[in-house]
Design a protein around this motif. Structure first.
Motif, PDB file in Angstrom:
ATOM      1  N   ASP A 283       0.867  -1.169   0.000  1.00 23.91           N
ATOM      2  CA  ASP A 283       0.000   0.000   0.000  1.00 23.91           C
ATOM      3  C   ASP A 283       0.909   1.226   0.000  1.00 23.91           C
ATOM      4  OD1 ASP A 283      -1.640   2.175   0.654  1.00 23.91           O
ATOM      5  OD2 ASP A 283      -3.002   0.930   1.830  1.00 23.91           O
ATOM      6  N   GLN A 284       1.150   1.800  -1.196  1.00 21.09           N
ATOM      7  CA  GLN A 284       2.096   2.888  -1.307  1.00 21.09           C
ATOM      8  C   GLN A 284       1.596   4.151  -0.622  1.00 21.09           C
ATOM      9  OE1 GLN A 284       4.219   3.297  -5.063  1.00 21.09           O
ATOM     10  NE2 GLN A 284       3.212   1.450  -5.836  1.00 21.09           N
ATOM     11  N   GLU A 285       0.292   4.358  -0.592  1.00 23.40           N
ATOM     12  CA  GLU A 285      -0.236   5.556   0.047  1.00 23.40           C
ATOM     13  C   GLU A 285      -0.009   5.527   1.556  1.00 23.40           C
ATOM     14  OE1 GLU A 285      -4.497   7.928   0.488  1.00 23.40           O
ATOM     15  OE2 GLU A 285      -4.231   6.432  -1.110  1.00 23.40           O
ATOM     16  N   ARG A 286      -0.228   4.352   2.170  1.00 22.73           N
ATOM     17  CA  ARG A 286       0.000   4.198   3.615  1.00 22.73           C
ATOM     18  C   ARG A 286       1.458   3.914   3.943  1.00 22.73           C
ATOM     19  NH1 ARG A 286      -2.690  -0.604   5.516  1.00 22.73           N
ATOM     20  NH2 ARG A 286      -2.108   0.119   7.595  1.00 22.73           N
ATOM     21  N   ARG A 287       2.255   3.597   2.920  1.00 21.57           N
ATOM     22  CA  ARG A 287       3.657   3.176   3.107  1.00 21.57           C
ATOM     23  C   ARG A 287       3.715   1.959   4.030  1.00 21.57           C
ATOM     24  NH1 ARG A 287       8.203   7.835   2.901  1.00 21.57           N
ATOM     25  NH2 ARG A 287       7.474   8.909   1.044  1.00 21.57           N
ATOM     26  N   VAL A 288       2.942   0.952   3.670  1.00 23.01           N
ATOM     27  CA  VAL A 288       2.875  -0.280   4.449  1.00 23.01           C
ATOM     28  C   VAL A 288       2.883  -1.468   3.496  1.00 23.01           C
ATOM     29  CG1 VAL A 288       1.363  -1.715   5.885  1.00 23.01           C
ATOM     30  CG2 VAL A 288       1.706   0.690   6.463  1.00 23.01           C
ATOM     31  N   ALA A 289       3.687  -2.458   3.808  1.00 20.15           N
ATOM     32  CA  ALA A 289       3.673  -3.739   3.095  1.00 20.15           C
ATOM     33  C   ALA A 289       3.079  -4.788   4.016  1.00 20.15           C
ATOM     34  CB  ALA A 289       5.075  -4.142   2.681  1.00 20.15           C
ATOM     35  N   THR A 290       2.210  -5.637   3.465  1.00 19.66           N
ATOM     36  CA  THR A 290       1.617  -6.725   4.237  1.00 19.66           C
ATOM     37  C   THR A 290       2.180  -8.042   3.718  1.00 19.66           C
ATOM     38  OG1 THR A 290      -0.406  -5.426   4.496  1.00 19.66           O
ATOM     39  CG2 THR A 290      -0.528  -7.767   5.022  1.00 19.66           C
ATOM     40  N   VAL A 291       2.664  -8.884   4.628  1.00 18.60           N
ATOM     41  CA  VAL A 291       3.370 -10.107   4.238  1.00 18.60           C
ATOM     42  C   VAL A 291       2.906 -11.265   5.104  1.00 18.60           C
ATOM     43  CG1 VAL A 291       5.381  -8.705   3.609  1.00 18.60           C
ATOM     44  CG2 VAL A 291       5.339  -9.825   5.828  1.00 18.60           C
ATOM     45  N   GLY A 292       3.067 -12.467   4.579  1.00 17.79           N
ATOM     46  CA  GLY A 292       2.822 -13.651   5.378  1.00 17.79           C
ATOM     47  C   GLY A 292       3.855 -13.753   6.488  1.00 17.79           C
ATOM     48  N   ALA A 293       3.420 -14.170   7.685  1.00 17.41           N
ATOM     49  CA  ALA A 293       4.305 -14.186   8.845  1.00 17.41           C
ATOM     50  C   ALA A 293       5.505 -15.101   8.669  1.00 17.41           C
ATOM     51  CB  ALA A 293       3.523 -14.593  10.089  1.00 17.41           C
ATOM     52  N   GLY A 294       5.324 -16.191   7.926  1.00 13.88           N
ATOM     53  CA  GLY A 294       6.412 -17.140   7.725  1.00 13.88           C
ATOM     54  C   GLY A 294       7.334 -16.795   6.571  1.00 13.88           C
ATOM     55  N   THR A 295       7.077 -15.674   5.905  1.00 14.54           N
ATOM     56  CA  THR A 295       7.902 -15.261   4.772  1.00 14.54           C
ATOM     57  C   THR A 295       9.298 -14.893   5.254  1.00 14.54           C
ATOM     58  OG1 THR A 295       5.905 -14.320   3.796  1.00 14.54           O
ATOM     59  CG2 THR A 295       8.005 -13.726   2.774  1.00 14.54           C
ATOM     60  N   ARG A 296      10.294 -15.298   4.497  1.00 13.65           N
ATOM     61  CA  ARG A 296      11.664 -14.934   4.841  1.00 13.65           C
ATOM     62  C   ARG A 296      11.949 -13.506   4.381  1.00 13.65           C
ATOM     63  NH1 ARG A 296      14.841 -19.972   5.759  1.00 13.65           N
ATOM     64  NH2 ARG A 296      13.352 -21.686   5.549  1.00 13.65           N
ATOM     65  N   TYR A 297      12.795 -12.831   5.132  1.00 15.74           N
ATOM     66  CA  TYR A 297      13.115 -11.446   4.801  1.00 15.74           C
ATOM     67  C   TYR A 297      13.706 -11.310   3.410  1.00 15.74           C
ATOM     68  CZ  TYR A 297      11.994  -8.998   9.112  1.00 15.74           C
ATOM     69  OH  TYR A 297      11.320  -8.409  10.149  1.00 15.74           O
ATOM     70  N   ALA A 298      14.403 -12.304   2.924  1.00 16.33           N
ATOM     71  CA  ALA A 298      14.956 -12.238   1.568  1.00 16.33           C
ATOM     72  C   ALA A 298      13.856 -12.056   0.537  1.00 16.33           C
ATOM     73  CB  ALA A 298      15.766 -13.502   1.272  1.00 16.33           C
ATOM     74  N   ALA A 299      12.737 -12.766   0.708  1.00 11.45           N
ATOM     75  CA  ALA A 299      11.618 -12.645  -0.230  1.00 11.45           C
ATOM     76  C   ALA A 299      10.959 -11.278  -0.122  1.00 11.45           C
ATOM     77  CB  ALA A 299      10.601 -13.753   0.028  1.00 11.45           C
ATOM     78  N   VAL A 300      10.809 -10.781   1.108  1.00 13.56           N
ATOM     79  CA  VAL A 300      10.224  -9.449   1.301  1.00 13.56           C
ATOM     80  C   VAL A 300      11.117  -8.393   0.662  1.00 13.56           C
ATOM     81  CG1 VAL A 300       9.503  -7.737   3.009  1.00 13.56           C
ATOM     82  CG2 VAL A 300       9.097 -10.171   3.438  1.00 13.56           C
ATOM     83  N   ALA A 301      12.425  -8.503   0.883  1.00 17.67           N
ATOM     84  CA  ALA A 301      13.362  -7.519   0.342  1.00 17.67           C
ATOM     85  C   ALA A 301      13.356  -7.517  -1.178  1.00 17.67           C
ATOM     86  CB  ALA A 301      14.760  -7.810   0.869  1.00 17.67           C
TER      87      ALA A 301
ATOM     88  N   GLU B 266       2.074  -6.393   9.022  1.00 18.28           N
ATOM     89  CA  GLU B 266       2.190  -5.135   8.288  1.00 18.28           C
ATOM     90  C   GLU B 266       3.491  -4.451   8.689  1.00 18.28           C
ATOM     91  OE1 GLU B 266      -2.525  -3.905   7.752  1.00 18.28           O
ATOM     92  OE2 GLU B 266      -1.365  -3.056   9.433  1.00 18.28           O
ATOM     93  N   LEU B 267       4.279  -4.064   7.681  1.00 21.51           N
ATOM     94  CA  LEU B 267       5.584  -3.444   7.917  1.00 21.51           C
ATOM     95  C   LEU B 267       5.647  -2.062   7.289  1.00 21.51           C
ATOM     96  CD1 LEU B 267       7.854  -6.506   7.009  1.00 21.51           C
ATOM     97  CD2 LEU B 267       7.286  -5.715   9.321  1.00 21.51           C
ATOM     98  N   ALA B 268       6.196  -1.102   7.999  1.00 23.29           N
ATOM     99  CA  ALA B 268       6.426   0.232   7.437  1.00 23.29           C
ATOM    100  C   ALA B 268       7.517   0.152   6.378  1.00 23.29           C
ATOM    101  CB  ALA B 268       6.839   1.201   8.539  1.00 23.29           C
ATOM    102  N   VAL B 269       7.311   0.836   5.261  1.00 23.98           N
ATOM    103  CA  VAL B 269       8.296   0.860   4.184  1.00 23.98           C
ATOM    104  C   VAL B 269       8.600   2.312   3.811  1.00 23.98           C
ATOM    105  CG1 VAL B 269       7.597  -1.386   3.282  1.00 23.98           C
ATOM    106  CG2 VAL B 269       6.515   0.691   2.388  1.00 23.98           C
ATOM    107  N   GLU B 270       9.670   2.506   3.070  1.00 21.28           N
ATOM    108  CA  GLU B 270      10.097   3.817   2.601  1.00 21.28           C
ATOM    109  C   GLU B 270      10.659   3.661   1.200  1.00 21.28           C
ATOM    110  OE1 GLU B 270      14.266   4.855   4.316  1.00 21.28           O
ATOM    111  OE2 GLU B 270      13.217   3.717   5.893  1.00 21.28           O
ATOM    112  N   PRO B 271      10.839   4.772   0.472  1.00 22.62           N
ATOM    113  CA  PRO B 271      11.402   4.653  -0.879  1.00 22.62           C
ATOM    114  C   PRO B 271      12.752   3.963  -0.860  1.00 22.62           C
ATOM    115  CG  PRO B 271      10.442   6.817  -0.570  1.00 22.62           C
ATOM    116  CD  PRO B 271      10.417   6.144   0.775  1.00 22.62           C
TER     117      PRO B 271
END
Length: 415
Positions: A66-84, A166-171
């Motif tokens: 969600d770019q407007e909220r600057r939030v990414a929603t991910v599965g809890a078991g997802t590895r950070y490599a996939a999120v990154a 839900e994780l806060a994200v930035e550019p």
């Protein structure tokens, strides 16, 4: 089943790996005792239970931005490599990454795993919402701003099975990593902040006896790819080689130095496109207030010649203070003193009490997922909001469905 390094054998009666959130809900509802298991990177029994272990790593990541909220929603078991990877391709970023990007999101945030940087909070500080499966199998969200939120992020699996985060994200931004060699111990101890504040993220690697210190990894956040990089850091010289190995290894996959790249490629110590093999090792880690850094390091160095024969490497990092009740950095800017030991359990058990005694005057806190020998009552006393956390656990899970041996000891000692 054992942990990632093979040093812990779980005592659970079964391990379940559902592929959907619905399956998790049904499993939790019908199971008397159950605890969540991440990617098994803890070095103690914090995740264990006499009942059933459940992992969410087989559930689809279902990554959303969600770019407007600057939030990414991910599965809890997802590895950070996939999120990154997902965020980088979309032009977004996290503020921080752990050294190993192959750990699960929920496991890392539930234990206060951190990353590095004087101004960077640990991974848990990026959380803006958590979706739990409660003891009755029902879903509930806890979000930033809710009264229970500060006690629910680093919660050791005691408030339910997390299924979405839900994780806060930035550019997106660029990072360049450089390695400096030859930092004298006296220079570090004379002004620890001068070293740790030298860049966005700084890690000091030592065996405690070698002087000058082996390596300082400096990760600079760059606004301009042509930004000039200093050749010297407090007397240490930049190594021009691209190799950034900490230890000799045939399958080394540490991130390269002297190269500008995306945050996801250089904030972690290990490459996101190559998973390290199992580590034949034991890990301990302790947190002290940053203002006590020099005195704490000097105290540990008194045991340097006892430590070195059993040590693979120590890493020193800093973390910004936060307000999460069970975060090891709660209420104070912190220095993390991390030990990666040879797989010599007897030696580690013999050494850790001496290290803990040396650090005790500094109100030391152990990492929740690492080996330590500190009494649970002492650990609980180091967290000003521990009584509030204990009350939250009893309110959310009055029947103790999500408890296990390690967390039982902690909650009972902190009563």
């Amino acid at each position: 089943m054992r942990n990632w390094s093979g040093t812990i054998e779980y005592g659970a009666s079964a391990v379940e790996a559902p592929s959907t959130i619905d399956e998790v809900q049904r499993l939790v509802a019908r199971t008397p005792r159950i605890r969540a298991l991440g990617t098994r990177h803890s070095f103690n029994d914090i995740a264990d239970t006499e009942g059933v272990l459940v992992t969410t790593t087989e559930i689809a990541p279902d990554l959303a931005l969600d770019q407007e909220r600057r939030v990414a929603t991910v599965g809890a078991g997802t590895r950070y490599a996939a999120v990154a990877t997902f965020l980088t391709e979309a032009g977004w970023a996290l503020h921080n990454m752990g050294s190993l990007p192959h750990i699960s999101v929920a496991g890392a945030i539930s234990t206060g795993t951190h990353g590095s940087g004087d101004l960077n909070g640990n991974l848990s500080t990026a959380v803006r919402g958590l979706q739990f499966v409660g003891p009755d199998g029902e879903l509930r969200w806890v979000r930033h701003g809710d009264a229970d939120f500060p006690g629910s992020v680093v919660a050791l699996g005691l408030l339910g099975v997390i299924v979405r985060v839900e994780l806060a994200v930035e550019p997106s931004y660029l990072i360049r990593q450089d390695v400096y060699r030859g930092l004298p111990w006296a220079t570090l101890l004379a002004d620890v902040p001068a070293i740790t504040s030298a860049a966005y993220s700084v890690s000091v690697f030592t065996d405690w006896v070698t002087d000058p210190i082996g390596q300082v990894w400096v990760k600079r956040r760059l606004a301009d790819v042509d930004q000039e990089v200093p050749e010297e850091l407090a007397g240490a010289l930049r190594d021009p080689r691209h190799d950034s190995q900490i230890l000799p290894s045939e399958d080394d996959n540490t991130t390269q130095q002297g190269i500008v790249g995306a945050w996801s490629a250089h904030l972690p110590h290990f490459r996101i496109d190559s998973t390290p093999s199992n580590g034949d090792e034991i890990q301990t880690e302790y947190f002290v207030a940053r203002e006590d850094a020099a005195a704490a390091l000097a105290a540990v160095r008194e045991h340097a010649h006892d430590i070195a024969p059993h040590l693979l490497i120590t890493e020193l990092r800093t973390i910004a203070a936060d307000d999460l009740w069970l975060s090891p950095a709660t209420g104070r800017d912190s220095l993390a003193i991390h030990f990666t030991w040879r797989n010599e359990p007897d030696a580690v058990v013999a050494l850790t009490p001496a290290i803990e005694a040396a650090l005790d005057p500094f109100a030391v806190r152990p990492h929740w997922g690492k080996v330590h020998t500190m009494p649970e009552a002492v650990v609980a006393s180091r967290y000003p909001r521990f009584a509030d956390f204990r009350a939250l656990v009893h309110r959310v899970d009055p029947g103790g469905k999500f408890r296990g041996p390690a967390v039982d000891r902690l909650l009972e000692a902190g009563a």
